[in-house]
Design a protein around this motif. Sequence first.
Motif, short mmCIF file in Angstrom:
data_model
loop_
_atom_site.label_atom_id
_atom_site.label_comp_id
_atom_site.label_asym_id
_atom_site.label_seq_id
_atom_site.Cartn_x
_atom_site.Cartn_y
_atom_site.Cartn_z
N ASN A 146 70.84 48.93 28.48
CA ASN A 146 71.05 50.20 27.75
C ASN A 146 72.20 49.41 26.81
N ILE A 147 72.38 49.81 25.37
CA ILE A 147 73.11 49.09 24.86
C ILE A 147 73.88 49.99 23.84
N LYS A 148 74.98 50.31 24.02
CA LYS A 148 76.38 51.36 23.37
C LYS A 148 76.18 50.32 22.40
N THR A 153 68.83 49.11 9.35
CA THR A 153 68.65 50.50 9.00
C THR A 153 67.92 50.57 7.97
N SER A 154 68.24 52.03 7.13
CA SER A 154 67.20 51.90 6.39
C SER A 154 67.57 51.55 4.77
N GLU A 155 68.34 50.82 4.61
CA GLU A 155 69.22 50.33 3.13
C GLU A 155 69.01 49.39 3.15
N GLU A 156 68.94 48.50 2.40
CA GLU A 156 68.24 47.44 1.99
C GLU A 156 69.67 46.50 1.84
N PHE A 188 78.25 45.19 8.24
CA PHE A 188 76.85 45.98 7.59
C PHE A 188 77.57 45.41 6.10
N LYS A 189 77.00 44.91 5.27
CA LYS A 189 76.73 44.20 4.24
C LYS A 189 75.19 44.94 3.42
N LEU A 190 75.67 45.87 2.48
CA LEU A 190 74.43 46.23 1.35
C LEU A 190 74.33 45.46 0.29
N ARG A 191 72.74 45.16 -0.35
CA ARG A 191 72.78 44.46 -0.33
C ARG A 191 73.15 45.16 -2.33
N SER A 192 74.04 44.91 -2.85
CA SER A 192 73.88 45.17 -4.02
C SER A 192 73.65 44.70 -4.87
N GLY A 193 73.59 45.92 -6.44
CA GLY A 193 72.43 45.82 -7.95
C GLY A 193 73.01 44.93 -8.22
N GLU A 194 74.28 43.96 -8.23
CA GLU A 194 74.53 42.25 -8.87
C GLU A 194 73.96 41.70 -7.30
N SER A 197 73.11 53.35 7.33
CA SER A 197 72.93 54.58 7.86
C SER A 197 71.30 53.83 8.23
N ALA A 198 71.52 55.28 9.54
CA ALA A 198 70.24 55.28 10.52
C ALA A 198 69.63 54.02 11.27
N LEU A 199 71.47 54.28 11.58
CA LEU A 199 71.38 51.95 12.78
C LEU A 199 70.54 52.49 13.74
N GLU A 200 69.85 51.27 13.79
CA GLU A 200 68.74 51.38 15.18
C GLU A 200 68.49 50.20 15.17
#
Length: 851
Positions: A763-765, A793-796, A816-822, A831-834
């Motif tokens: 059980n991971i919290k 996540t749902s994001e790249e 979490f680090k989002l892959r930016s356009g640059e 978002s929507a962390l699984e």
Amino acid sequence: MIEQQLNNWTFKACDEQQWLPAVVPGCVHTDLLRNGLIPDPFYGTNEHDLQWIDKKDWEYRSEFEVGPELQQLSRINLVFEGLDTYADVYLNEQPILAADNMFRIWKIDVKEQLKPGINTLRIRFRSPIQEDLPKLEQLGYALPAANDQSELGGLENKRVSVFARKAPYHYGWDWGPRFVTSGIWRAARLEGWTQLQITDLYIRQDEVTANAAKLTAIAEVNAEANWAGTLRITAGGEQWEQPVQVTAGQSTVSMEIEITNPDLWWCQGLGEANLYNFQAELMFDEESLVKRSVRTGLRDLKLVREKDEAGVSFYFQLNGVPVYAKGANHIPNDSFTAEVTRERYLHEIGSAVESNMNMLRVWGGGIYEEDVFYELCDEHGLLVWQDFMFACSMYPGDEAFLNSVRAEAEDNVKRLRNHPSIALWCGNNEIDSAWAHYVEDAGWGWKKDYSHEIREKLWADYQAIFHKLLPDVVAELSPGITYWPSSPLRNLTGDQEQHAFKTTGDGDIHYWGVWHAVEPFENYNKNVGRFMSEYGFQSFPELKSVLEYAPEEALALESEIMLAHQKNGRGNQLIKEYMDMYLPEPKDFKSFLYMSQVLQAEAITMAIEAHRRSKPYCMGTLYWQMNDCWPVASWAGMDYQGRWKALQYAVKRSFAPVMLTVQSTEDIVKFHAVSDLGTAVQADLIIELRTSAGELAAEKSLQVSLAAGESAQVASFSTAELLGDRDPHGVILTAALKQGEKVIAAREHYLTPEKELKLAKPNIKVTEAQGENGVMVYTLETDTLARQVWLSTSEEGIFSDNFFDLIPGQPRTVEFKLRSGEGSFVPAAASALEVRSMADFVGAESLVQLA
């Protein structure tokens, strides 16, 4: 100089009438796709149905007017940065060029052929297959070309890739499809000038130290007539001038300059990647007539090969400091090279930096990369091992072929020589060891197919290219960079001591016993050379990526589509065989995808740890491979979509500046620490034995001292002393190097084979909170051991850590680090962390119930 880009293009098959819109840079395959004439080449088994494209001739056409400013100039050149490959070029239906080398830059004076109003430029691309089949017939025997997938291309065993100076991987490889492209793959333009033109500026680094950089600025000049004036060089706020004279036509002028106390260029981990902008101007009466700029970094970089008690060293030395090379082999990011955007290059280089790398090897079966690739390596402090584009084949040695290779080498060495990242020019990939001329029973078995006379001819042709032509070009045009004839190689001895077909105490090594020879992972510990330039293990992409090339009904290990996207003969079965050896059985094929990534990560972790522990004997580890050119099961650490596999996270941990490893047998447990830091390390080593429920069963603590750059065994205990009477299947051994409360290195270890571990469903919290600077952080806790926790996540994007073991009582906090356009990675909310762990992917028979 004034430039005019040629961007308005149409194309058609030569035996058809209708012209269709085309994109330049590009190729026939992508233009057909954009016009809806072929399906997605990467989906399903479409590759097999598109092999007709390379058998046809294709035409490209552009209609343009010459701009008024350009028209007034006395010289106008038509410049092609890249034509792929056999191309007849017509301007206003006058033949002006016959191109035959994908890797060359073509420049033609077209002032006389241009006319007022509309001009028509037409390029006929002859089929590389039809062009080269007669060469094979004329030769009378086949040349080895192990990765040429001629059968898929409908050519039976007629392998013609070796005759074309074209990207070898276009003909297929054991990770890539067969798409033999044609087209205008790099920019096309007009460039005009009057009186003078500086065509090239080279900043030769004659001697660079922390006190002074002694340089020679060398400018190539085109002049309409004899000319005298002043050459001015500016850089770093300084300026130098001297009188020069040039003659009509092509001339070279040079000036020695010196920069005191330069800001040196360093690779990642050793310092800042400082860069200087140099500008050359030709002046007359203080008026600047023409100028050209380049950017470079000032450094002293060499390959050090010195005899020692173990053999001969093989390491890079940067500004007097030995560099432990940590990185990967790079292949082209796409089968269709013009599809690779700046953002995709940024993502790859950003991923390398995030993964603690300091070197990439541009492998010899692809392309000499785009300028942006090297510019980003310069900026981010990544060294580049640069192959010439020859791999896994024997090549012709006729005069026309050699002349083409020489021109190709000159173009690319000149293009790349100002980049401080270029650490080495290597003649080819694996040909010396594959042919193994001086050892009868060694190599890949090629020699047995030829008579003694033909063998000697093939070897003489090989030597003409790789032992004479290419080193001469490098020595003449980029004298500060080492040339290495082939990778792997022991030394250029001209006898049996030359070939690196087994692990030895000199040269570089490609170790493929694990994988190709189905040797156990543990053999990584036994096969360590002076520089490990290739080794690897396969996995599948994640499910989201697989579903982009296969429907649900094809999700099976031996389905037609899965086999079409596995280019290594027994690849899928090899993954399964190794998985049966090391991991619990996955419950279904979707779980198999995840488990394959875990397996790959554990294999390469073991390899990297063995290589780094062996420092300074071993001074480099470049795994195969960084990236993919299409969606496929392969050795890559990130898939075609740029998504990080488990391997990429494992590499990030294994390449950390300070690393801790644990090795155990039935009798003893050894702890090693490795540092790449330039200063000494003082830390406490904390060793804990915990149960699956997190209970502390045993603990040891001792002080550790490491000298700058040292690798050392820092502790050793008997297994019985650590384990006592506890069941090894239910405990976890952890080790951490701590400075106060800061953990600088950590490692989990199991005292039993991992497939025998007792796993329960955890059980991971997850607790979400704002960390420093407002960045969202996620803290994970578990009630029982959670193996290989996978966050998605749902994001790249990427996590600061992923695919890690989570132990009760030891929370793990990640960002979490989002892959930016640059192309960079920007902290963001996920978002929507699984959250899943290995227990979600194995069958019920592999799980135990919590007490």
